[in-house]
Each structure stands twice: as structure tokens, then as C-alpha cells.
Write an enzyme that holds these catalytic residues in place. Structure first.
Site, PDB file in Angstrom:
ATOM      1  N   HIS A  43       6.379   5.382   0.804  1.00  0.00           N
ATOM      2  CA  HIS A  43       5.135   4.496  -0.069  1.00  0.00           C
ATOM      3  C   HIS A  43       4.242   4.176   1.338  1.00  0.00           C
ATOM      4  CE1 HIS A  43       8.464   5.359  -2.995  1.00  0.00           C
ATOM      5  NE2 HIS A  43       7.273   4.617  -3.640  1.00  0.00           N
ATOM      6  N   GLY A  44       4.951   3.360   2.561  1.00  0.00           N
ATOM      7  CA  GLY A  44       3.875   3.270   3.389  1.00  0.00           C
ATOM      8  C   GLY A  44       4.218   3.101   4.101  1.00  0.00           C
TER       9      GLY A  44
END
Lengths: 462, 346
Positions: free
Chosen positions: A322-323
Site C-alpha cells: 500500500h505504501g
């Protein structure tokens, strides 16, 4: 180009009508051209990155089919390294160098990594994972290598799902580009209704909730416990409506042209356990990790400690996907931890297993699952540890809605929308025969109750 | 039949896209939409710019379209050339002709986006007077010598790496920077949709107490203001706390600009700042920025501040649904300016 814009509506009108006007043999070219135009609206130069992965994986597919044994493995490895390499450079480089520098400081070492002043290409994780699923499936023999470079490019770039999924599998999508889709009024109506449903979720629910959530999260230091709990609950629904709204628009837009994309959500907040939540939330990503990572690690056909480790690896990787930030890693690890705790309890006390519940206890399980998911979203929403600390410290403040001028009518209306959404998730289903009265209602509601801020979809950043 | 429908949708969408991507097309459309009346024309600004932003039906109050009347009794002598850099407080209310101004033979009016005014082009022996005008909320954005100097002495744009050049070229060729706003204008800026917009605005106002984010309603409820003029976090707010140092800093910038223009051949530089309507209509917690500039600048700069005269009957001089004054307000300022122009030394 964001879906919740007039640019997209006009673009969609042009591309879809042109799709039905041109001969079947030109349609793939039309869609490829349209997808390039769609993607370049964000940053034209990044088409080059997409082009690089497309070229690498196109040839990798052909060679994977041609070779056997070690050469085949090397071929797959090279393709995966190229894809992960692109991710590493554009998404994780800053994170890795920052952390290495930090660790170096601890040991008295000085690293001077060159700074890359680059913006994260939009949707990079999505289309990279979709490209990787192609080479893995060809390697496993589940998919023939695609010879038509244009069709393969379109598989990676198909505009409805290019920047935020659903992350498709080649077996599901590529053959559809060869099929001749004729006009099917019911299918078109259903597609348009699903798009309208997506717009409703995004601009009526998600962006409205964002007004409240951003106000509270923007000033964590002066919030009461009640405000923070309210913001956390609203954020759970904001991100759900934001992302599932995007997926609805993507799936609906594709359906209008005759394409079937995989469903990405299935009433996730009705889940009665964390494993069930993950079978209902971002299905295309969770099945990707299950198919390509979890099973490759041995799944549950290994010793219990190794099985637990496999689960944890998958969830931490999912967080990292996701990040490039520790809060996402923690978010993933929390979900992994919840899974492991649930598994352990189920093994020790089988009567407590979620599947064995009914009646009131079933609803208690649903509420408990929702609470755990909401708790984890706090880490997802707040990138800085100082903010996370402020949040949990604020929970001990006297309960009561804060003093930031949140209007009771706004909170009440948002709560009403959420209740409606939950009921619809469990009971509702779109049907083309209701099109003539449902569509005007959707349009009127979107216009009158929508918050038109051109706010980006949350998942675009991934 | 299905093909005909598809063709129709294709043509309509393509036309909207092409038109909204063309500056010339948008100029033509804008002119046509605002020229006429009826449901296929635009009434967005016919009732004030703040009505056009908020669509609150109670502020659908017709605006006077005509320019302020030319004052009578101005001296016959025309021995000044007046150069003006100004904003919509002037060009929307005063026609760009010299007849409005005492002793003015030639008028050169420039909007702020078209600065600078150059005196070199005029060879007359008349005195060259420069008037620099801005609304209060814009002072920090326009009273900047660098901005003016940059036009006199342009610096070449930085050379971008090839990939950034390629990026910019493609982007500007394919996507108009204002495409979203242009599409909205093309498709929905029609009087036909105003009742629906008003209904939505009323719902949001009555149920949620929420107006368009650019707009703020007065305490009494009978005026609209620009939100930036009341938000204490905005630079142009009448309610933002402004230190004495900031006032001195603004004066210093004005002096720099005055010195710059005097060195470019002007004989006299005048400044005039138009108060934000809220500064006069709800003055009790205002920062009094304009009067503080006036006091601090006395003797060093010539500043025409109409605040005192407008304050006498403020609600008479401002529209309820517009961010500007009305024709009466413009006339008050004009009379004040003409008093100054009459007194300019020969």
C-alpha cells in the site's frame, strides 16, 4: 483523469460510443489509444515506465513459453526483478534510503544516497501486479503467451482498471479483448447503474465523510475521545465507499462495453471474522497475494509455526504494497496479528469459531470484527507516529463530540447514509429492469447530496 | 437505431471536449452566453458574482449593468496623462475613457494581469500620473516590485531536462489546463439549470448550514462576502491579525514601486486600495489595514483611501450579492480621485 470529473464523463461517452461504432478488428486499438490518453492526463512521461514493463513482460511471456527448466525459471526471475525493480525505484527508493541512513546513524556510519526527485507514478502498484500475474500464469502454464503486442499492452493498460484495479488475471481478461461484444441493452443498463452506484458512494458518502474526518484528523490535538472515535468509524466507511466506489465505476464502465471484471468488494463490514473480512475486501489484491505469495510459501500445508509465519509475511507485504511507510507495515502486521490470534483461539476453543455463531452472537462477532478493522485503519490513515500517539492519547479525553463546529445535521445525515449502505450491502442488488426509475434517482441524489470537490480516490496514491 | 444513438453521444461529447479545449471557442461561447437572456444563456453574474458562486435564491438581486455616470463640471483643462493599473473595481464600473477624470487628456488602463504600464511610449509634454489600484484582499499579491520588474526585465525561463520538456509539450497539447472548468461552463452554465442549483444551495444551507466554500454570509444575513475576506487564515482577510511590522513592510514595498516608476519617467504615483466590503459593513473586529497604511504612509506616499467616505453609508454603496461596490460606491471614489487630480501641481 479522475473518475469523479466531467472530463471522465465526456471521455467515457466518446470512447464507449466509438467502441460500438468501429469495426470489431479496430476496437482493441481504440481502447489502447483511449487508455494511453486516460493515463497521460496524470503525467505523460510515466507512460514510458508502463511501456518498459509492458515490453519486458511481453517478451518474458513468449520466452517463458519457449523455454523449460532452469532457463524458464531465470526468465521468470528476470521479469519479476524488472517489475519489482520499477516499484523499488519509483515507490520504495526514498523509504529504503531514509531507513538505511537512519540505521547507519545508529552505528555511526554516514550514507549519502542520491535523492530522486520523482513523483510516484499513479496506480504503479496496481498495473505492476497485474503485469506480474501475467508472467506468473504463463510460467505456471495457466495462460498462453500473448503474441499480439497491442492486446498484451491493453491487458496492462485497460483504462477502467488501470490506476486502481481490480487487479485482473490474464485468464479472465485477455480472451475478452478478442470477443466481439454486441450491444446488449440489459448489460449496458446494468453497467451504467453500477457506475452510478460508484459515483454515489464516492461523491455522496465518501467525500461527505471526508469533510468530517479531515476536520477531526487535521486537528488531533484538540479532540475529545468521542470525536476521535467518530472520525475513526467514519473513516472506515469513507475508505470503503471511496475504494469500492472506484471499483464500481471501473467494473460498470467495462461492463457497458461488454467486459466482465472481477468483483472487488462483497459487503466487507458484514464479515464476522478477520479472515472473512479479507475474503470480502479488495478481493483482487487478497487473492493475488494468496495465489502468488501465500501458496508459493507453502500456504497451510506446512508446520504450524511456518504456517503462522506465512500468514504474517503475506500481511506485512500487503501493508508494504500500500505504501512505502511504516504505518502501512504496521497496518498489515496488525491484520496479520488479528488473523493469528483468531486462528489460535479457534484451534483451542472450536466452539468460539466465527462460523459456529448465529443470532445475537453473530452480530457481536460482526461488531468485534468491524472494531478491529477500524482500529487498524487508524494506522492506515495517520502516516506519522506523533499523530498516532496524539490519537490514542486523545481517546482518554472526556467522551463527547468535539468543538470543531461539526454540525449535528451533517453527522446525522452521514450516519443515515452509512446505515443505508450497510442494509444495501447485505440485502440490495442492482437489476437492469429497475434502470428507468433507479437511474434518475441516482442522478438526482448524486447532484443534490454530492460533495463535488474533485477529491482524488484514496487508492490512487498506491 | 443503436448506432444512431451511439453516433449522437459521440458527436455531443466530442464537441463538448473540442470546444472546452479551445481558448478561442471558449471566448466566443462566453461572450454569447453572457450577451443574451433566456434559459440558454448564462445568468451566473447577472445577480452578482457571489450569487453566481453560491446560488442562494434570496440573493438573486438584479445588478445594474450600466457604467457609473460621467461626472459633470470637470475642468476644461486637459494637462495630465493618466495611467492606471487596476482591477474589476474599476473596469466593471467605469468605462475606460478619460472623460471621468479631472484634467486627464489621455487614459491608459491596464488590468493587473497586464502590467506594467510604460510611460516611454508617450511623448506628450503632459504630466504623467500613474494610479495603482487594488482591492484590499489582493494587496499582498500585487504590491510586489518583483512582479512588476519581471515584466520590464524578463528573465529567460529555466531550461528543463528533455523529459520534462516532453512531458509539458504533450500535456499542453492534449489537455487544456482549465478543461474541467470549461466543461462545466459549456455543459451547465445555463439559466436553465439555475433553479436546480438554487434548490441544492438551499438544501445545503438550510439543512447543513453549508454555503459554497468561496462565500460567507454576513451576521445580519443580508450580505454575502468572499470567504477569503473573513477567514483569519487568509492573506486578504479583513479579520486577520496584522502586525505593525507588516504594515511597515507593505509601505516599504509601495515605496519601492513608487521609486521604480518615478525612475521610469512618471511624474506622480498614486495608490488607491478598495476596502473589502466586510471591512466597512462589519468593521467591529476588523484589522483596519487600510487606515493603518494611510496613517503610516502620510507624507511619503499619496494614498487615496475611500474607506472613510464609504463607511458613512456602507450598505448604500455595496451590492448584497457581489464582492464589489455598486455604481454609487464607484462614484464616491471617483469624486475623491478627482479632488486629488485637480490639486496636482502644474
Amino acid at each position: 483523469m479522475v473518475f469523479n470529473s466531467l472530463q471522465f464523463l465526456v471521455f467515457f461517452g466518446i470512447v464507449t460510443s466509438a467502441y460500438y461504432l468501429v469495426a470489431h478488428r479496430f476496437r482493441w486499438a481504440l481502447l489502447l489509444f483511449a487508455s494511453c490518453y486516460f493515463y497521460m492526463a496524470f503525467m505523460p512521461i510515466y507512460l514510458g515506465i508502463l511501456g518498459f514493463t509492458i515490453v519486458v513482460d511481453y517478451f518474458a511471456g513468449i520466452y517463458l513459453e519457449r523455454f523449460e527448466g532452469a532457463t524458464k525459471k531465470w526468465c521468470l526471475a528476470l521479469s519479476l526483478v524488472a517489475n519489482v525493480g520499477v516499484l523499488a525505484i519509483f515507490k520504495y527508493y526514498g523509504f529504503l534510503t531514509d531507513n538505511l541512513t537512519g540505521v547507519g546513524h545508529l552505528f555511526g556510519m554516514e550514507f549519502n544516497f542520491p535523492a530522486l526527485k520523482i513523483l510516484l507514478p499513479i496506480g504503479l502498484s496496481f498495473h505492476t501486479f497485474q503485469a506480474m500475474s501475467y508472467t506468473i500464469e504463463v510460467y505456471r502454464g495457466h495462460q498462453k503467451a500473448e503474441r499480439n503486442f497491442g492486446i498484451y499492452s491493453l491487458y496492462v493498460m485497460f483504462y477502467p482498471q488501470l490506476v486502481a484495479g481490480p487487479i485482473e488475471r490474464p485468464q479472465n481478461l485477455i480472451h475478452q479483448f478478442y470477443e466481439k461484444h454486441t450491444w446488449d441493452t440489459d448489460r449496458v443498463k446494468l453497467g451504467l447503474l453500477q457506475m452510478a452506484q460508484g459515483f454515489f458512494k464516492k461523491v455522496v458518502i465518501a467525500d461527505r465523510l471526508a469533510l468530517l474526518v479531515d476536520t477531526i484528523y487535521g486537528d488531533l490535538g484538540s479532540q475529545s475521545g468521542g470525536s476521535l472515535i467518530l472520525a475513526a468509524i467514519f473513516y472506515s466507511f469513507q475508505i470503503y465507499c471511496d475504494f469500492s466506489g472506484y471499483s464500481d465505476i471501473a467494473i460498470g464502465a467495462a461492463r457497458v462495453m461488454g467486459f466482465n471484471l472481477m468483483e472487488n468488494f462483497n459487503a466487507p463490514y458484514s464479515a464476522k471474522s478477520i479472515p472473512e473480512f479479507w475474503r470480502r475486501w479488495h478481493i483482487s489484491l487478497s487473492t493475488w497475494f494468496k495465489d502468488y505469495v501465500y501458496f508459493s510459501l507453502g500456504g497451510n500445508r506446512v508446520s504450524v509455526p511456518r504456517w503462522y509465519l506465512n500468514i504474517m509475511i503475506v500481511f506485512v507485504l500487503s501493508g508494504f504494497w500500500h505504501g512505502a511507510s511504516w504505518n502501512f507495515v504496521i497496518w498489515g502486521a496488525l491484520h496479520g496479528g488479528f488473523q493469528l490470534a483468531g486462528l489460535t483461539i479457534n484451534r483451542l476453543f472450536p466452539s468460539l469459531a466465527a462460523d459456529a455463531q448465529s443470532g445475537i452472537s453473530l452480530w457481536m462477532y460482526r461488531l468485534w470484527t468491524f472494531s478491529l478493522v477500524t482500529l487498524a485503519w487508524v494506522f492506515f490513515r495517520l502516516p506519522h507516529f506523533s499523530d498516532i500517539r496524539l490519537f490514542f492519547r486523545g481517546l482518554s479525553e472526556p467522551v463527547g463530540v468535539g468543538t470543531l463546529g461539526l454540525k449535528p445535521a451533517e453527522i446525522g445525515f452521514s450516519a443515515l447514509l452509512i446505515i443505508g449502505l450497510l442494509i444495501y450491502d447485505i440485502r440490495g442488488k442492482l437489476r437492469s429492469k429497475y434502470f428507468m426509475w433507479l437511474m434518475p434517482i441516482f442522478i438526482a441524489c448524486i447532484y443534490f447530496f454530492g460533495v463535488f470537490s474533485l477529491k482524488q480516490f484514496i487508492y490512487f496514491q498506491f | 437505431m443503436k448506432k444512431i444513438v451511439a453516433l449522437f453521444v459521440f458527436i455531443i461529447c466530442l464537441l463538448a471536449l473540442v470546444l472546452s479545449s479551445s481558448d478561442a471557442g471558449m471566448r466566443k461561447l462566453t461572450k454569447e452566453r453572457y450577451a443574451g437572456t433566456g434559459i440558454l444563456h448564462s445568468d451566473k453574474y447577472a445577480f452578482g458574482d457571489l450569487y453566481g458562486l453560491s446560488y442562494l435564491p434570496e440573493f438573486r438581486i438584479a445588478k445594474q449593468e450600466k457604467f457609473t455616470e460621467v461626472p459633470a463640471g470637470l475642468p476644461a483643462e486637459k494637462d495630465l496623462d493618466l495611467y492606471v493599473v487596476g482591477d474589476s473595481y474599476l473596469y466593471s464600473y467605469l468605462d475606460t475613457v478619460p472623460d471621468y477624470y479631472a484634467r486627464v487628456n489621455k487614459l491608459d488602463f491596464r488590468r493587473w494581469e497586464h502590467v506594467p504600464v510604460r510611460a516611454e511610449g508617450f511623448t506628450s509634454g503632459r504630466k504623467k500620473v500613474l494610479l495603482i489600484e487594488s482591492v484590499e484582499r489582493n494587496i499582498a499579491n500585487v504590491i510586489l516590485l518583483e512582479r512588476i520588474r519581471a515584466v520590464f526585465e524578463p528573465t529567460p525561463p529555466p531550461v528543463l531536462p528533455w523529459w520534462e520538456q516532453w512531458n509539458e509539450t504533450i500535456k499542453s497539447a492534449l489537455y487544456h489546463p482549465n478543461l474541467e472548468a470549461n466543461l462545466e461552463f459549456t455543459l451547465f452554465n445555463l439559466a436553465l439549470f439555475s433553479p436546480i442549483k438554487e434548490l441544492k444551495a438551499t438544501w445545503n444551507d438550510r439543512v447543513f448550514g453549508r454555503l459554497a466554500h468561496e462565500v460567507h454570509r454576513s451576521k445580519s444575513g443580508d450580505h454575502l462576502y468572499m470567504h477569503e475576506t473573513v477567514d483569519v487564515h487568509e492573506k486578504g482577510s479583513s479579520y486577520r491579525e496584522i502586525s505593525d511590522d507588516e504594515v511597515v513592510g507593505t509601505l516599504r514595498k509601495m515605496e519601492e514601486i513608487q521609486a521604480f516608476y518615478l525612475s521610469k519617467g512618471f511624474d506622480l504615483v498614486l495608490f488607491s486600495f478598495m476596502p473589502n466590503p466586510v471591512s466597512l459593513l462589519e468593521a467591529e473586529k476588523g484589522n483596519e489595514f487600510l487606515s493603518r497604511i494611510q496613517v503610516a504612509g502620510a507624507g511619503k506616499l499619496m494614498i487615496i483611501d475611500p474607506s472613510e467616505r464609504l463607511k458613512l453609508n456602507a450598505s448604500h454603496y455595496f451590492y448584497q450579492s457581489d464582492s464589489h461596490w455598486n455604481q454609487r460606491g464607484a462614484r464616491v471614489w471617483l469624486d475623491q480621485l478627482n479632488e486629488v487630480l485637480r490639486s496636482v501641481q502644474k
